[in-house]
Write an enzyme that holds these catalytic residues in place. Structure first.
Site, short mmCIF file in Angstrom:
data_model
loop_
_atom_site.label_atom_id
_atom_site.label_comp_id
_atom_site.label_asym_id
_atom_site.label_seq_id
_atom_site.Cartn_x
_atom_site.Cartn_y
_atom_site.Cartn_z
N ASP A 211 -0.89 6.35 6.49
CA ASP A 211 -2.88 5.74 6.05
C ASP A 211 -2.35 4.46 6.92
O ASP A 211 -2.20 3.95 6.97
CB ASP A 211 -2.16 4.56 4.64
CG ASP A 211 -3.18 4.01 4.28
OD1 ASP A 211 -4.18 3.84 4.81
OD2 ASP A 211 -2.96 3.38 2.84
N LYS B 56 -12.32 -1.47 6.74
CA LYS B 56 -11.14 -2.60 7.64
C LYS B 56 -12.10 -2.56 9.43
O LYS B 56 -12.63 -3.66 10.16
CB LYS B 56 -10.44 -2.55 7.78
CG LYS B 56 -9.19 -2.87 5.98
CD LYS B 56 -9.50 -2.09 4.89
CE LYS B 56 -8.94 -2.66 3.57
NZ LYS B 56 -7.91 -1.89 2.97
N TRP C 37 0.90 -1.37 0.24
CA TRP C 37 -0.14 -0.21 -0.43
C TRP C 37 0.81 0.82 0.27
O TRP C 37 0.45 2.08 -0.65
CB TRP C 37 -0.83 0.45 1.24
CG TRP C 37 -2.01 -0.82 0.78
CD1 TRP C 37 -2.23 -2.10 1.36
CD2 TRP C 37 -3.24 -1.19 0.00
NE1 TRP C 37 -3.64 -2.73 1.31
CE2 TRP C 37 -4.27 -1.74 0.30
CE3 TRP C 37 -3.48 -0.21 -1.18
CZ2 TRP C 37 -5.31 -2.36 -1.31
CZ3 TRP C 37 -3.90 -0.23 -1.87
CH2 TRP C 37 -5.40 -1.67 -2.13
C1 PLP Z 1 -7.28 -1.68 1.99
C2 PLP Z 1 -6.76 -0.05 1.90
C3 PLP Z 1 -6.32 0.81 1.72
C4 PLP Z 1 -7.44 0.93 -0.24
O1 PLP Z 1 -8.17 1.33 -0.04
P1 PLP Z 1 -9.80 1.41 -0.75
O2 PLP Z 1 -10.54 2.02 0.01
O3 PLP Z 1 -9.99 0.43 -1.50
O4 PLP Z 1 -9.06 2.67 -1.88
C5 PLP Z 1 -5.10 1.22 1.00
N1 PLP Z 1 -4.44 1.09 2.27
C6 PLP Z 1 -4.54 0.53 2.95
C7 PLP Z 1 -3.60 0.91 3.97
C8 PLP Z 1 -5.05 -1.24 2.82
O5 PLP Z 1 -5.70 -1.83 3.72
#
Ligand code: PLP
Length: 358
Positions: A172, A196, A102
């Site tokens: 993030d 999540k 990511w």
């Molecule tokens: C799932 C995830 C993303 C992407 O999220 P989307 O909502 O699909 O754009 C980005 N960063 C991390 C750490 C993730 O777990």
């Protein structure tokens, strides 16, 4: 029906109590005769939902008063663009730490908007995946911000300490937010896609320090301009109201569980149970350096890849869903976010024990 445990990395399982409550009030919310999702976002009834969700999130995370909380569209990846669009104009440059899939994707998106300096790539220590040590980071001296991903959902790598850099820290936290205590005051921006640990997909949360508002590049689309969003209480356009309502219900549920300290203790217990079992077995293996093992996404491999299909089929039969690792890394992955009860991890360990004996 025997219990089913969903180990999906995202969209992930939600607390059953939250979904049952949502189901009860789906058609006739608070006796208004219509659904919460049929209200105008500007109606006082929905505004109360929106406000309570923000206040409960502030309580859960101890968010200081000089931070804004935005309820945005575009998920995690939307923020890969929003962060540079809002902040890189400060100096034209930003530092990014790459620790897995990511953070690497964030770099690729960021490059569209300015100069991205990758301070370090993932590292390998004694054959195990790890995060490069801070004394190896090549920091620039004029970065607008430092971006990193505390929990790499795909790779199962988590950083438990905040980097200490002299510029605004941007994280993030899509797959680690609310799983453990965080000192928000150490950050410039924290963002997370909801699917999540917060609620259904379609919503992302952005927590931004006030002094970082108002620096967006001129080309920044208004719906991801932090200042525009903040000035309009995240209602510059129609927000994802149903996702916002469900996130608010998850926040209430989390407060009822004892808040973040209580869920952190449970998350630790769940992860320890699984890693201890993996370590005790010579059939399963986790390839992450122990101090960077993710508490939310536990990756593991079987001794023989050829057993993967049988492992997954048997797991599904036992009510253990979505254990297949991300297609880019293979193997298995058990995502054990806040909503996963201890019983789910116990059932997984029991199944893994039986499978290795076969
Ligand atoms: C799932 C995830 C993303 C992407 O999220 P989307 O909502 O699909 O754009 C980005 N960063 C991390 C750490 C993730 O777990």
């Amino acid at each position: 029906m025997k219990p089913v445990y969903n180990f999906c990395a995202g969209p992930a399982m939600l607390p059953a109590e939250v979904m049952q409550k949502a189901q009860r009030e789906f058609v006739n919310w608070q006796n208004h005769g219509i659904s919460v999702m049929e209200f105008s976002h500007r109606d006082k009834h929905f505004m109360a939902v929106a406000e309570a969700a923000e206040q409960n999130l502030r309580k859960l995370m101890n968010i200081p008063d000089n931070y804004k909380v935005l309820f945005s569209h575009g998920g995690g990846r939307g923020q890969f663009a929003a962060v540079p669009l809002n902040l890189i104009g400060l100096t034209g440059k930003a530092d990014y730490l790459v620790t897995g899939s990511w953070s690497k994707a964030a770099v690729a998106e960021g490059k569209k908007f300015g100069e991205i300096n990758v301070v370090a790539q993932p590292s390998v220590v004694g054959g195990l995946n790890a995060v490069a040590s801070p004394n190896e980071w090549q920091l620039s001296d004029d970065a607008s911000y430092f971006h990193y991903c505390p929990n790499e959902t795909v790779d199962g790598i988590e950083m438990f300490n905040e980097p200490e850099v002299g510029v605004p820290l941007v994280a993030d936290m899509s797959s680690t937010i609310l799983s453990r205590e965080i000192d928000v005051s150490k950050y410039g921006v924290i963002y997370a896609g909801a699917q999540k640990n917060i609620g259904p997909s379609g919503l992302s949360i952005v927590i931004v320090r006030e002094d970082l508002l108002g620096h967006a590049l001129d080309v920044t689309p208004s719906i991801i301009d932090y200042k525009t969003m903040s000035d309009n209480d995240s209602m510059y356009n129609t927000p994802p109201t149903y996702a916002w309502y469900l996130a608010g219900e998850v926040f209430k549920w989390l407060l009822d569980q004892g808040g973040v300290p209580a869920i952190e203790a449970l998350n630790k217990k769940k992860a320890d149970l699984l890693y201890d079992f993996i370590d005790s077995s010579d059939y399963y293996r986790n390839g992450v350096e122990p101090s960077f093992r993710s508490r939310m996404n536990v990756t593991f491999q079987l001794a023989d890849e050829a057993d993967n299909a049988a492992f997954l089929a048997g797991a599904e039969e036992a009510g253990l869903m979505a254990l297949k690792g991300h297609r880019s890394v293979g193997g298995m992955r058990a995502s054990i976010y806040n909503a996963m009860p201890l019983a789910g991890v116990e059932a997984l360990v029991q199944y893994m024990e039986q499978f290795q004996q076969r």
